[in-house]
Design a protein around this motif. Structure first.
Motif, PDB file in Angstrom:
ATOM      1  N   ASP A  31      25.704   0.608  42.026  1.00 34.92           N
ATOM      2  CA  ASP A  31      26.719  -0.086  41.237  1.00 34.92           C
ATOM      3  C   ASP A  31      27.733  -0.735  42.174  1.00 34.92           C
ATOM      4  O   ASP A  31      28.202  -1.842  41.918  1.00 34.92           O
ATOM      5  N   SER A  86      18.599   4.659  42.171  1.00 35.36           N
ATOM      6  CA  SER A  86      18.115   4.244  40.845  1.00 35.36           C
ATOM      7  C   SER A  86      18.018   5.432  39.902  1.00 35.36           C
ATOM      8  O   SER A  86      18.369   5.330  38.726  1.00 35.36           O
ATOM      9  N   GLU A  87      17.545   6.555  40.409  1.00 39.26           N
ATOM     10  CA  GLU A  87      17.435   7.769  39.601  1.00 39.26           C
ATOM     11  C   GLU A  87      18.812   8.226  39.108  1.00 39.26           C
ATOM     12  O   GLU A  87      18.986   8.567  37.939  1.00 39.26           O
ATOM     13  N   LYS A 137      21.429   6.368  38.704  1.00 39.74           N
ATOM     14  CA  LYS A 137      21.899   5.390  37.717  1.00 39.74           C
ATOM     15  C   LYS A 137      21.224   5.612  36.362  1.00 39.74           C
ATOM     16  O   LYS A 137      21.886   5.534  35.332  1.00 39.74           O
ATOM     17  N   ARG A 138      19.930   5.907  36.379  1.00 35.66           N
ATOM     18  CA  ARG A 138      19.208   6.176  35.116  1.00 35.66           C
ATOM     19  C   ARG A 138      19.779   7.405  34.409  1.00 35.66           C
ATOM     20  O   ARG A 138      19.743   7.495  33.189  1.00 35.66           O
ATOM     21  N   GLN A 139      20.299   8.348  35.181  1.00 36.09           N
ATOM     22  CA  GLN A 139      20.899   9.553  34.607  1.00 36.09           C
ATOM     23  C   GLN A 139      22.294   9.281  34.046  1.00 36.09           C
ATOM     24  O   GLN A 139      22.939  10.179  33.520  1.00 36.09           O
ATOM     25  N   GLY A 140      22.761   8.043  34.181  1.00 40.12           N
ATOM     26  CA  GLY A 140      24.051   7.661  33.624  1.00 40.12           C
ATOM     27  C   GLY A 140      25.218   7.742  34.592  1.00 40.12           C
ATOM     28  O   GLY A 140      26.367   7.569  34.190  1.00 40.12           O
ATOM     29  N   HIS A 141      24.938   7.983  35.867  1.00 40.05           N
ATOM     30  CA  HIS A 141      26.006   8.062  36.861  1.00 40.05           C
ATOM     31  C   HIS A 141      26.365   6.664  37.363  1.00 40.05           C
ATOM     32  O   HIS A 141      25.514   5.793  37.443  1.00 40.05           O
ATOM     33  N   LYS A 142      27.623   6.489  37.687  1.00 40.07           N
ATOM     34  CA  LYS A 142      28.056   5.293  38.419  1.00 40.07           C
ATOM     35  C   LYS A 142      27.880   5.632  39.892  1.00 40.07           C
ATOM     36  O   LYS A 142      28.384   6.650  40.358  1.00 40.07           O
TER      37      LYS A 142
END
Length: 186
Positions: free
Chosen positions: A93, A67-68, A70-75
């Motif tokens: 994802d 989740s962290e 993903k929040r940073q914008g990573h797939k």
């Protein structure tokens, strides 16, 4: 009196090193999330050439890390095979379960790979990329027909039977192009 020592560890497959190396060449950031102790995790990290390891994590901690990221914008693609991986597989994802894994991991994932090697994951991503290229090519065929032939036939510039023949050719072109994926990787 000393009787002996028993040491147990998972073996690292040579194909795992090759897969991780290939991913990193593709620009993929590889992070190993494991419930194993730090010492074991560090030994595996060194053998595989992984740049980052997070050890001694509980299932919810794996999910938090995903989740962290993903929040940073990573797939995020999560690969796992156990009950402990299930929350992270569901959160990622793309969750990829190895076929040797538990039923809950397989049901939590988006993709299930038959077998136990992570080297197959690269093949899945390669096939996915080839499929998306194929879809874009097929859209060009279909849009080309709809944008060119239908208005020309509607305006009376070309015979409607020519437009119908072009539609059949377009449909067959799309079908034949899609069938090329059948032999992908062979």
């Amino acid at each position: 009196r000393f009787l002996g020592i028993i040491g147990v560890s998972d073996t690292v497959k040579a194909t795992s090193y090759e897969a991780i190396n290939a991913w990193e060449k593709m620009g993929v950031r590889v992070i190993m999330l494991t419930g194993d102790n730090r010492r074991t995790a560090e030994a595996v990290r060194q053998k595989l050439g992984i740049s980052e390891v997070v050890a001694e994590v509980l299932p919810q901690d794996k999910e938090k890390k995903v989740s962290e990221l993903k929040r940073q914008g990573h797939k995020v693609a999560m690969i796992g095979d156990g009950i402990n991986d299930s929350p992270a597989l569901a959160c990622a994802d793309i969750g990829v379960a190895l076929g040797c894994g538990t039923d809950i991991a397989i049901s939590a994932a988006d993709v299930m790979i038959v077998g136990s090697g992570i080297d197959s994951v690269k093949t899945v991503f390669d096939i996915s990329a080839a499929t998306m290229r194929n879809v874009r090519q097929n859209l060009i065929w279909a849009v080309g027909y709809n944008v060119i032939c239908i208005p020309l036939a509607a305006a009376g510039i070309i015979n409607p039977s020519i437009a119908a023949a072009a539609m059949a050719l377009s449909s067959n072109g799309v079908l034949l192009n899609a069938l090329r994926l059948k032999n992908y990787g062979k």
